[in-house]
Scaffold this motif. Sequence first.
Motif, PDB file in Angstrom:
ATOM      1  N   GLU A  90    -110.627 -56.720 -68.916  1.00  0.00           N
ATOM      2  CA  GLU A  90    -109.645 -56.095 -69.811  1.00  0.00           C
ATOM      3  C   GLU A  90    -108.936 -54.939 -69.115  1.00  0.00           C
ATOM      4  O   GLU A  90    -107.703 -54.794 -69.195  1.00  0.00           O
ATOM      5  CB  GLU A  90    -110.334 -55.565 -71.076  1.00  0.00           C
ATOM      6  CG  GLU A  90    -110.761 -56.639 -72.063  1.00  0.00           C
ATOM      7  CD  GLU A  90    -111.482 -56.035 -73.260  1.00  0.00           C
ATOM      8  OE1 GLU A  90    -111.330 -54.814 -73.499  1.00  0.00           O
ATOM      9  OE2 GLU A  90    -112.197 -56.781 -73.962  1.00  0.00           O
ATOM     10  N   LEU A  91    -109.710 -54.101 -68.444  1.00  0.00           N
ATOM     11  CA  LEU A  91    -109.135 -52.941 -67.757  1.00  0.00           C
ATOM     12  C   LEU A  91    -108.220 -53.361 -66.603  1.00  0.00           C
ATOM     13  O   LEU A  91    -107.183 -52.737 -66.355  1.00  0.00           O
ATOM     14  CB  LEU A  91    -110.251 -52.033 -67.244  1.00  0.00           C
ATOM     15  CG  LEU A  91    -111.118 -51.348 -68.305  1.00  0.00           C
ATOM     16  CD1 LEU A  91    -112.296 -50.638 -67.655  1.00  0.00           C
ATOM     17  CD2 LEU A  91    -110.292 -50.361 -69.121  1.00  0.00           C
ATOM     18  N   LEU A  92    -108.605 -54.430 -65.889  1.00  0.00           N
ATOM     19  CA  LEU A  92    -107.764 -54.945 -64.812  1.00  0.00           C
ATOM     20  C   LEU A  92    -106.464 -55.521 -65.368  1.00  0.00           C
ATOM     21  O   LEU A  92    -105.368 -55.254 -64.852  1.00  0.00           O
ATOM     22  CB  LEU A  92    -108.509 -56.020 -64.016  1.00  0.00           C
ATOM     23  CG  LEU A  92    -109.606 -55.545 -63.054  1.00  0.00           C
ATOM     24  CD1 LEU A  92    -110.446 -56.731 -62.589  1.00  0.00           C
ATOM     25  CD2 LEU A  92    -109.016 -54.809 -61.861  1.00  0.00           C
ATOM     26  N   ASP A  93    -106.586 -56.314 -66.429  1.00  0.00           N
ATOM     27  CA  ASP A  93    -105.408 -56.953 -67.019  1.00  0.00           C
ATOM     28  C   ASP A  93    -104.434 -55.937 -67.610  1.00  0.00           C
ATOM     29  O   ASP A  93    -103.214 -56.137 -67.569  1.00  0.00           O
ATOM     30  CB  ASP A  93    -105.830 -57.955 -68.110  1.00  0.00           C
ATOM     31  CG  ASP A  93    -106.469 -59.213 -67.530  1.00  0.00           C
ATOM     32  OD1 ASP A  93    -106.294 -59.460 -66.321  1.00  0.00           O
ATOM     33  OD2 ASP A  93    -107.139 -59.942 -68.289  1.00  0.00           O
ATOM     34  N   SER A  94    -104.976 -54.863 -68.156  1.00  0.00           N
ATOM     35  CA  SER A  94    -104.116 -53.840 -68.767  1.00  0.00           C
ATOM     36  C   SER A  94    -103.525 -52.878 -67.735  1.00  0.00           C
ATOM     37  O   SER A  94    -102.610 -52.112 -68.049  1.00  0.00           O
ATOM     38  CB  SER A  94    -104.914 -53.034 -69.800  1.00  0.00           C
ATOM     39  OG  SER A  94    -105.910 -52.240 -69.153  1.00  0.00           O
ATOM     40  N   GLY A  95    -104.059 -52.909 -66.524  1.00  0.00           N
ATOM     41  CA  GLY A  95    -103.582 -52.003 -65.488  1.00  0.00           C
ATOM     42  C   GLY A  95    -104.229 -50.632 -65.526  1.00  0.00           C
ATOM     43  O   GLY A  95    -103.842 -49.736 -64.764  1.00  0.00           O
ATOM     44  N   GLU A  96    -105.242 -50.453 -66.386  1.00  0.00           N
ATOM     45  CA  GLU A  96    -105.925 -49.156 -66.462  1.00  0.00           C
ATOM     46  C   GLU A  96    -106.737 -48.889 -65.197  1.00  0.00           C
ATOM     47  O   GLU A  96    -106.979 -47.741 -64.836  1.00  0.00           O
ATOM     48  CB  GLU A  96    -106.812 -49.102 -67.701  1.00  0.00           C
ATOM     49  CG  GLU A  96    -106.025 -49.078 -69.007  1.00  0.00           C
ATOM     50  CD  GLU A  96    -106.929 -49.008 -70.227  1.00  0.00           C
ATOM     51  OE1 GLU A  96    -107.737 -48.053 -70.299  1.00  0.00           O
ATOM     52  OE2 GLU A  96    -106.826 -49.906 -71.077  1.00  0.00           O
ATOM     53  N   ILE A  97    -107.227 -49.945 -64.562  1.00  0.00           N
ATOM     54  CA  ILE A  97    -107.790 -49.840 -63.221  1.00  0.00           C
ATOM     55  C   ILE A  97    -107.052 -50.829 -62.329  1.00  0.00           C
ATOM     56  O   ILE A  97    -106.542 -51.847 -62.804  1.00  0.00           O
ATOM     57  CB  ILE A  97    -109.316 -50.110 -63.191  1.00  0.00           C
ATOM     58  CG1 ILE A  97    -109.643 -51.508 -63.714  1.00  0.00           C
ATOM     59  CG2 ILE A  97    -110.070 -49.042 -63.957  1.00  0.00           C
ATOM     60  CD1 ILE A  97    -111.116 -51.891 -63.599  1.00  0.00           C
ATOM     61  N   GLN A  98    -106.962 -50.516 -61.036  1.00  0.00           N
ATOM     62  CA  GLN A  98    -106.219 -51.386 -60.111  1.00  0.00           C
ATOM     63  C   GLN A  98    -107.139 -52.289 -59.288  1.00  0.00           C
ATOM     64  O   GLN A  98    -106.679 -53.218 -58.622  1.00  0.00           O
ATOM     65  CB  GLN A  98    -105.366 -50.530 -59.166  1.00  0.00           C
ATOM     66  CG  GLN A  98    -104.145 -49.914 -59.821  1.00  0.00           C
ATOM     67  CD  GLN A  98    -104.507 -48.796 -60.797  1.00  0.00           C
ATOM     68  OE1 GLN A  98    -105.173 -47.833 -60.431  1.00  0.00           O
ATOM     69  NE2 GLN A  98    -104.058 -48.927 -62.037  1.00  0.00           N
ATOM     70  N   GLY A  99    -108.424 -52.028 -59.356  1.00  0.00           N
ATOM     71  CA  GLY A  99    -109.405 -52.847 -58.651  1.00  0.00           C
ATOM     72  C   GLY A  99    -110.775 -52.552 -59.213  1.00  0.00           C
ATOM     73  O   GLY A  99    -110.953 -51.606 -59.990  1.00  0.00           O
ATOM     74  N   CYS A 100    -111.767 -53.351 -58.816  1.00  0.00           N
ATOM     75  CA  CYS A 100    -113.110 -53.138 -59.337  1.00  0.00           C
ATOM     76  C   CYS A 100    -114.148 -53.641 -58.335  1.00  0.00           C
ATOM     77  O   CYS A 100    -113.886 -54.578 -57.571  1.00  0.00           O
ATOM     78  CB  CYS A 100    -113.284 -53.860 -60.668  1.00  0.00           C
ATOM     79  SG  CYS A 100    -114.769 -53.329 -61.562  1.00  0.00           S
ATOM     80  N   VAL A 101    -115.316 -53.008 -58.356  1.00  0.00           N
ATOM     81  CA  VAL A 101    -116.464 -53.444 -57.554  1.00  0.00           C
ATOM     82  C   VAL A 101    -117.559 -53.869 -58.525  1.00  0.00           C
ATOM     83  O   VAL A 101    -117.895 -53.119 -59.452  1.00  0.00           O
ATOM     84  CB  VAL A 101    -116.972 -52.314 -56.631  1.00  0.00           C
ATOM     85  CG1 VAL A 101    -118.261 -52.734 -55.920  1.00  0.00           C
ATOM     86  CG2 VAL A 101    -115.896 -51.935 -55.619  1.00  0.00           C
ATOM     87  N   THR A 102    -118.100 -55.066 -58.313  1.00  0.00           N
ATOM     88  CA  THR A 102    -119.107 -55.595 -59.222  1.00  0.00           C
ATOM     89  C   THR A 102    -120.071 -56.498 -58.468  1.00  0.00           C
ATOM     90  O   THR A 102    -119.785 -56.906 -57.331  1.00  0.00           O
ATOM     91  CB  THR A 102    -118.433 -56.347 -60.393  1.00  0.00           C
ATOM     92  OG1 THR A 102    -119.404 -56.653 -61.393  1.00  0.00           O
ATOM     93  CG2 THR A 102    -117.754 -57.630 -59.905  1.00  0.00           C
ATOM     94  N   GLN A 103    -121.201 -56.850 -59.098  1.00  0.00           N
ATOM     95  CA  GLN A 103    -122.211 -57.665 -58.415  1.00  0.00           C
ATOM     96  C   GLN A 103    -121.948 -59.160 -58.484  1.00  0.00           C
ATOM     97  O   GLN A 103    -122.483 -59.923 -57.706  1.00  0.00           O
ATOM     98  CB  GLN A 103    -123.605 -57.400 -59.020  1.00  0.00           C
ATOM     99  CG  GLN A 103    -124.199 -56.070 -58.658  1.00  0.00           C
ATOM    100  CD  GLN A 103    -123.817 -54.999 -59.670  1.00  0.00           C
ATOM    101  OE1 GLN A 103    -123.161 -55.284 -60.665  1.00  0.00           O
ATOM    102  NE2 GLN A 103    -124.213 -53.771 -59.409  1.00  0.00           N
ATOM    103  N   HIS A 104    -121.183 -59.589 -59.449  1.00  0.00           N
ATOM    104  CA  HIS A 104    -120.985 -61.026 -59.619  1.00  0.00           C
ATOM    105  C   HIS A 104    -119.687 -61.251 -60.371  1.00  0.00           C
ATOM    106  O   HIS A 104    -119.336 -60.476 -61.259  1.00  0.00           O
ATOM    107  CB  HIS A 104    -122.150 -61.645 -60.398  1.00  0.00           C
ATOM    108  CG  HIS A 104    -121.914 -63.075 -60.799  1.00  0.00           C
ATOM    109  ND1 HIS A 104    -121.975 -64.103 -59.896  1.00  0.00           N
ATOM    110  CD2 HIS A 104    -121.592 -63.628 -61.998  1.00  0.00           C
ATOM    111  CE1 HIS A 104    -121.720 -65.241 -60.525  1.00  0.00           C
ATOM    112  NE2 HIS A 104    -121.470 -64.981 -61.794  1.00  0.00           N
ATOM    113  N   PHE A 105    -118.981 -62.336 -60.006  1.00  0.00           N
ATOM    114  CA  PHE A 105    -117.760 -62.676 -60.742  1.00  0.00           C
ATOM    115  C   PHE A 105    -117.477 -64.158 -60.555  1.00  0.00           C
ATOM    116  O   PHE A 105    -117.666 -64.701 -59.464  1.00  0.00           O
ATOM    117  CB  PHE A 105    -116.579 -61.845 -60.234  1.00  0.00           C
ATOM    118  CG  PHE A 105    -115.377 -61.902 -61.135  1.00  0.00           C
ATOM    119  CD1 PHE A 105    -115.409 -61.291 -62.384  1.00  0.00           C
ATOM    120  CD2 PHE A 105    -114.232 -62.566 -60.739  1.00  0.00           C
ATOM    121  CE1 PHE A 105    -114.300 -61.344 -63.223  1.00  0.00           C
ATOM    122  CE2 PHE A 105    -113.129 -62.619 -61.568  1.00  0.00           C
ATOM    123  CZ  PHE A 105    -113.159 -62.005 -62.811  1.00  0.00           C
TER     124      PHE A 105
END
Length: 386
Positions: A90-105
């Motif tokens: 949601e945050l990526l799609d809305s542009g509130e964050i421009q990237g993300c680090v996560t353990q699995h996708f």
Amino acid sequence: MEELKVKGMIADVFNDIAEGIKSGNFKEKVKIGLTTFGSEHGVEEMVKAAELAKNKYNDFEIVLIGPKVDGDFNIVEVENAEEGHKKMVELLDSGEIQGCVTQHFDFPIGVSTVGKVSTPATGRDLIIATTTGTTSTNRVEGMVLNAISGIAVAKSLGIKKPTLGILNIDGARQVERILKELKDNGYEFQFAESLRADGGSVMRGNDLLTATPDIMICDSLTGNILVKLFSSFTTGGNYETVGAGYGPGVGEGYTKLVNIVSRASGAPLICEALRYSATCAANNLIDVSKDEFKKANKAGLKDIIAKNTKEKVKPAEEDIKMPPKKVVTYSIAGIDILELEDACRALWKENIYSESGMGCTGPIVLVGEDEGTKAEEILVKTGFKS
């Protein structure tokens, strides 16, 4: 105490202004999310990674996605890992964050991650394309597409003319043929030269340890193992410390910047993964990737792949008799191991006795000294050698 905090904030503002004047760039800092659920080392390890990144780098902001924790962080609270991933998207799609680090996708077919490690022999960074995900169900096609993705990432990291090496695994020679044709058709990139005496763009283990190329091309399963080895060879494997993780998912038309780390990744590595994601975001990796695939397609990428990966009419399916045996000392390299026996039979069809073998650089076809040049011409004509 409050007065000191205010003074610190004012100092930060003036530092940002000074940096903007120096660089001529007043762009707002990118925001990178970090999901904190899911690590084998606990939420505390993820928060520690964020603290390391915050203290080490000041050109991007971190948004924690997880439970409420102590510290001066922007936190988006969620109850569990599943909810965290939904909120991340949601945050990526809305542009509130421009990237993300996560353990699995769950990346779609066609997208795989481009990792970055630090090599022990030289301390140089090595981009590994790719490390998780499936670019294609066809191994050779996947590795070719991984090359385009790797180039895009390298350029987004500021490497203007990255060098490309192909790891010496099954399919490497076919990948080399396709990339050479793509290059001849106008797609600009540079092959690296192996540090071994015989050179060439097909890389050996020595080249991995020294980071001979900027980008090492392989399949995702091999790349995954390589990242694990490079990141945790000093810790026994259950705590990854070195490098920047498995990297961002890249593929033609893909528009989310999601960097992957392992559940075994430790704070030092996750800190660098945050930095990796921020650099890719600030330099518009998504746009760079779109441009690279556009240029590759203009050079005939899809047609070249189709031509070189379609099923050949195998000589084995014909009634071919082996010519009389003779001494074979002329070696022909550059044949993919998956096509080695068929290449020999293609020469038998032309009444040239040949045997398969394994040289120090990989598979070889052996023929008589007097028939070497003719044999090479036949193998080029029949598509077994470039």
